[in-house]
Design a protein around this motif. Structure first.
Motif: not given
Length: 104
Positions: A54-58, A60-67, A69-79
């Motif tokens: 989570x630290x390495x993938x996040x 510089x990201x702005x994770x302030x919106x629900x959308x 956060x959803x996109x980030x969850x997808x990125x983590x699973x794809x990674x």
């Protein structure tokens, strides 16, 4: 790796994330929970450190919106599927398979 095994892994990860996120609305905790729950689903997932991922993938990201956060969850699973498990499916296909399953 067979596509159905990959689809099952994505399904299991998505369900674990969605269930935890719907209970407490904390995406970070839900992602850590997801990775802990899915460690037994594939041998290559057993030695991952969820916090390090989570630290390495996040960075510089702005994770302030629900959308976002959803996109980030997808990125983590794809990674996890591409870089840890070693999926041979194209990244675009992994994204499509994942986005339809992440609700939060």
């Amino acid at each position: 790796m067979a596509a159905n095994i990959e689809a099952n892994l994505i399904q299991n990860m998505s369900q674990a994330y969605n269930a935890h996120f719907s209970k407490n609305a904390n995406a970070g905790e839900a992602l850590v929970h997801m990775m802990e729950m899915c460690k037994m689903d594939h041998p290559k997932l057993r030695n991952i450190n969820p916090n390090d991922i989570l630290i390495s993938l996040s960075r510089g990201l702005n994770l302030s919106t629900r959308e976002r956060l959803r996109a980030f969850a997808c990125e983590v699973i794809v990674y996890l599927m591409r870089d840890v498990v070693g999926s041979k499916l194209p990244e675009a296909e992994l994204i499509v398979m994942t986005e339809s399953k992440i609700r939060a």
